[in-house]
Design a protein around this motif. Structure first.
Motif, short mmCIF file in Angstrom:
data_model
loop_
_atom_site.label_atom_id
_atom_site.label_comp_id
_atom_site.label_asym_id
_atom_site.label_seq_id
_atom_site.Cartn_x
_atom_site.Cartn_y
_atom_site.Cartn_z
N ASN A 132 61.01 -9.75 100.08
CA ASN A 132 61.56 -11.07 100.40
C ASN A 132 61.66 -11.97 99.17
N GLY A 133 61.79 -11.38 97.99
CA GLY A 133 62.02 -12.16 96.78
C GLY A 133 60.95 -12.07 95.73
N ALA A 134 60.03 -11.11 95.86
CA ALA A 134 59.00 -10.93 94.83
C ALA A 134 59.62 -10.31 93.60
N THR A 135 59.45 -10.93 92.43
CA THR A 135 60.06 -10.46 91.20
C THR A 135 59.33 -9.23 90.69
N LEU A 136 60.09 -8.14 90.53
CA LEU A 136 59.53 -6.90 90.00
C LEU A 136 59.82 -6.77 88.51
N VAL A 137 61.03 -7.16 88.10
CA VAL A 137 61.42 -7.10 86.68
C VAL A 137 62.01 -8.46 86.31
N ALA A 138 61.36 -9.14 85.38
CA ALA A 138 61.86 -10.42 84.90
C ALA A 138 62.42 -10.22 83.51
N GLY A 139 63.70 -9.88 83.43
CA GLY A 139 64.31 -9.62 82.12
C GLY A 139 63.72 -8.38 81.48
N ILE A 140 63.02 -8.58 80.36
CA ILE A 140 62.40 -7.44 79.66
C ILE A 140 60.91 -7.33 79.98
N THR A 141 60.48 -8.08 81.00
CA THR A 141 59.06 -8.05 81.40
C THR A 141 58.90 -7.31 82.71
N PRO A 142 58.26 -6.15 82.71
CA PRO A 142 58.08 -5.41 83.96
C PRO A 142 56.78 -5.81 84.66
N LEU A 143 56.80 -5.82 85.98
CA LEU A 143 55.60 -5.97 86.79
C LEU A 143 55.36 -4.64 87.51
N THR A 144 54.15 -4.41 87.94
CA THR A 144 53.83 -3.14 88.58
C THR A 144 53.30 -3.38 89.99
N VAL A 145 53.41 -2.34 90.81
CA VAL A 145 52.89 -2.37 92.18
C VAL A 145 51.73 -1.38 92.27
N SER A 146 50.63 -1.82 92.85
CA SER A 146 49.48 -0.93 92.99
C SER A 146 48.90 -1.04 94.39
N VAL A 147 47.97 -0.16 94.68
CA VAL A 147 47.33 -0.10 96.00
C VAL A 147 45.87 -0.50 95.86
N GLU A 148 45.40 -1.33 96.79
CA GLU A 148 43.98 -1.67 96.81
C GLU A 148 43.42 -1.42 98.20
N ALA A 149 42.12 -1.22 98.28
CA ALA A 149 41.46 -0.93 99.56
C ALA A 149 41.67 -2.08 100.52
N GLY A 150 41.83 -1.74 101.80
CA GLY A 150 42.02 -2.76 102.81
C GLY A 150 40.73 -3.51 103.11
N ASN A 151 40.89 -4.65 103.75
CA ASN A 151 39.73 -5.47 104.12
C ASN A 151 39.96 -5.99 105.54
N PRO A 152 39.12 -5.64 106.51
CA PRO A 152 37.80 -5.00 106.35
C PRO A 152 37.82 -3.47 106.37
N ASP A 153 38.97 -2.86 106.73
CA ASP A 153 39.04 -1.40 106.80
C ASP A 153 39.59 -0.88 105.47
N PRO A 154 38.78 -0.20 104.67
CA PRO A 154 39.24 0.28 103.36
C PRO A 154 40.42 1.25 103.45
N LEU A 155 40.54 1.96 104.58
CA LEU A 155 41.61 2.95 104.72
C LEU A 155 42.96 2.31 105.01
N GLN A 156 42.96 1.06 105.45
CA GLN A 156 44.22 0.36 105.64
C GLN A 156 44.60 -0.32 104.32
N THR A 157 44.99 0.52 103.37
CA THR A 157 45.27 0.04 102.02
C THR A 157 46.40 -0.98 102.00
N LYS A 158 46.34 -1.88 101.03
CA LYS A 158 47.32 -2.95 100.88
C LYS A 158 48.04 -2.81 99.53
N LEU A 159 49.22 -3.42 99.44
CA LEU A 159 50.00 -3.41 98.20
C LEU A 159 49.86 -4.74 97.49
#
Length: 666
Positions: free
Chosen positions: A232-259
């Motif tokens: 919905n509009g999250a900037t992934l690449v701002a010109g020559i600056t890259p951003l990355t996407v990663s996974v983190e453990a869910g809260n409170p359920d660690p198996l429901q991982t979040k981005l």
């Protein structure tokens, strides 16, 4: 004159050469993925003023452009994201449907075979062999529940792995796009007309690949540098600056991982529901479809365990002892504690549990709970409705959903949050805890015998036996001839009393009361203040004719190795509507859960077919403009070859004229 003619011929020759080179490049890349057809844009050179006229001075190629339509490309990109989402969810749901169909058939078969064995016990309660078969079938049933739960665990783990791989792929594409932006910035001058077409093609190809995983939108500045946004509009690449996407453990359920989206300055959580593409489909599949299937399975396992354990508890085994649980107690400490998940961000130290009070009311969805400083506010995730939990006894908060929340220890702080999962782990921890076949409680403890002189449809029945051993002692030892008599003491009013008929008259009344026609009377035995071991229920219209014409019922000891009354009641639970608010049997609930997955899979397949058709149309529209057509290029090749030859002839004529002029001058 010949010099101008020579220059005109050379310009035509060079232009035709570049046209041929461009056409040849198109033909060479006809099978190159992501290649956009190029065209040499030819223009007329400025004419020379001579003799009062402007004489043409030839031609030149002003630019080599891509035949690129941003509207058709963006339409293709949008449909690529939709297709990635639809294909992913359809493929996953088909796999889930196959697993549920196969496993549900196995579970239903195990339920049928277990009840066949229970019916065998009802026919022959003394047969140890049949009792052994019943326990063996119970173990198979528990193992089938365990197996399906393990399959769902594997689906969840594999989906998490795929989500992580997609996040890594998105991050790599982000890095590649930033590098290409940098190269474009270095190779493109705002004052020049030429474009680095190959770099632009590569960038579009990467954006198109990114579109499979998530929805993408782009903005290009005057220097050709592209900003890429996802979801919905999250900037992934701002010109020559890259951003990355990663996974983190869910809260409170660690198996429901979040981005999360990572930059040099920190990280921001991504809303998976708005990402689109295949990665959103994976998260939807894990959090909705697999979770729903697991909750349905857990609730069924809970209902089977509780129903059969309760049936056991109401009867006596071959040793005249109260029947012990066949399956794991649904309110064991481990299960109760596992149903409450505390947020890792809580500042309080509350440890809570959920106790099941009515299986028929337990839903399959989960609840979120927040402590606002004074009350626990529970939100139903299915419909968003909220309930303020009210403490009835210290630390105990009942609900209308068949469970109660208990604060085992600790003190909450404002904004502490919890997740309630009423069915959690019921299938994975389901085990057969009864090992002795003699322990199957086939015999009832007590029975009711109607008096010979009774003439009405009134009846007395035994209900809610909580301790059959005490019930038996109460009717056989404490009271040798426990009797209930009833008569119509006033129009449509029935009076009853319970007494020990073996006591010399007048016998002391153990319990008495009245009830209106159409109602029933439920009486605790022994009466309060003692703990009730069983209840008797009077119903119907036991019409007597005054004090001397009471209808009587005797409650007596019924235990015996040949008594199969409780086994018959246990067998009847197969057709008892327990689940779904008392509307579904075990088999019906299992069939409904399986059908829901099948329906979702079928719907997803239709959506995927539609998405494929829309993408194909968008792709073809884009290719009709940007794709290489070999027939067209072959015609262009011939045209530019002839232009090249004609320009060569101009040069030849210019040379001849020039030679003639030189000869004359000599």
């Amino acid at each position: 004159m010949s010099i101008n003619l020579y220059q005109t011929g050379v310009s035509g020759l060079l232009a035709a050469q570049q046209q041929l080179a461009t056409t040849g490049n198109n033909i060479a890349n006809v099978n190159t993925e992501g290649y956009t057809r190029q065209r040499a844009e030819q223009a007329t050179a400025v004419g020379n003023y001579n003799g009062g006229n402007f004489v043409g001075s030839g031609t030149y190629v002003q630019d080599i452009t891509r035949l690129y339509d941003q509207f058709s490309y963006k339409e293709q990109l949008l449909n690529k994201s939709n297709l990635g989402n639809a294909d992913s969810i359809s493929l996953d749901l088909n796999q889930l449907n196959e697993i549920m169909s196969f496993s549900s058939e196995a579970i239903d078969g195990s339920i049928q075979r277990f009840y066949q064995a229970v019916n065998g016990i009802a026919d022959n309660p003394n047969d140890i062999g049949i009792r052994n078969i019943a326990l063996s079938q119970a173990k198979v049933l528990a193992q089938d529940f365990n197996s399906l739960n393990n399959n769902l665990d594997q689906l969840e783990k594999s989906t998490n792995s795929e989500i992580e791989q997609m996040a890594s792929k998105i991050s790599q594409i982000s890095l590649d796009l930033a590098k290409i932006n940098e190269q474009i910035l270095q190779n493109k001058d705002i004052n020049q007309t030429g474009q680095p077409n190959e770099l632009l093609d590569k960038r579009d190809q990467l954006v198109n690949e990114l579109g499979e995983y998530t929805s993408v939108s782009t903005i290009e500045d005057t220097y050709g540098v592209m900003t890429v946004m996802i979801g919905n509009g999250a900037t992934l690449v701002a010109g020559i600056t890259p951003l990355t996407v990663s996974v983190e453990a869910g809260n409170p359920d660690p198996l429901q991982t979040k981005l999360q989206l990572n930059s040099r300055n920190g990280k921001v959580a991504l809303d998976a529901s708005k990402l689109g593409g295949a990665i959103a489909a994976k998260i939807e599949y894990r959090d909705e479809h697999v979770t729903q299937a697991r909750n349905e399975l857990n609730r069924l396992a809970m209902a089977v365990s509780q129903t059969l354990n309760q049936s056991q508890a109401q009867g006596l085994d071959l040793n005249a002892k109260q029947g012990q649980n066949i399956f794991t107690d649904i309110n064991s400490t481990v299960l109760q504690n596992s149903r409450v998940l505390s947020s890792s961000k809580n500042s309080g130290d509350v440890e809570g549990s959920l106790k099941i009070t009515d299986v028929s009311l337990v839903p399959t969805n989960e609840f979120t709970v927040k402590y606002d400083g004074s009350d626990y506010i529970m939100t139903n995730t299915r419909d968003g409705s909220t309930t303020t939990l009210v403490e009835t006894t210290p630390g105990v908060y009942p609900t209308e959903f068949g469970f109660e929340f208990t604060v085992n220890s600790g003190t909450p702080n404002a904004n502490d949050s919890f997740t309630f999962r009423p069915t959690e782990n019921s299938a994975s921890l389901m085990k057969v805890t009864l090992n002795d076949p003699k322990g199957i409680a086939a015999s009832s403890a007590i029975e009711v015998q109607a008096g010979d002189n009774n003439v009405s449809n009134g009846s007395v029945s035994i209900v809610n036996v909580t301790d059959p051993e005490i019930a038996r002692s109460f009717t056989d030892t404490t009271n040798e001839n426990l009797t209930v008599d009833v008569y119509e003491s006033a129009p449509d009013v029935f009076s009853y009393r319970v007494f020990n008929a073996a006591t010399p008259p007048p016998a002391a009344t153990i319990a008495s009361g009245s009830f209106a026609a159409g109602a029933t009377a439920v009486i605790d035995m022994p009466p309060s203040p003692a703990a009730a071991a069983f209840q008797i229920e009077i119903e119907g219209l036991p019409v007597g004719q005054g004090a001397l014409a009471r209808e009587t019922f005797t409650i007596a000891d019924a235990f015996g190795s040949g008594n199969a009354s409780n086994a018959t009641l246990m067998a009847a639970t197969q057709e008892e509507q327990i689940l779904g608010g008392g509307k579904q049997t075990f088999s019906q609930a299992l069939a409904t859960a399986t059908a829901q997955v099948g329906s979702s899979a079928s719907s997803a397949e239709l959506i995927a077919d539609t998405a494929q058709a829309l993408f194909t149309q968008a792709y073809n529209r884009n290719q009709s403009n940007s794709g290489v057509n070999l027939d067209e290029e072959a015609a262009n090749l011939l045209k530019y070859q002839q232009a090249y030859q004609a320009s060569s002839q101009i040069i030849s004529v210019a040379n001849t004229i020039f030679d003639t002029l030189l000869a004359v001058s000599r």
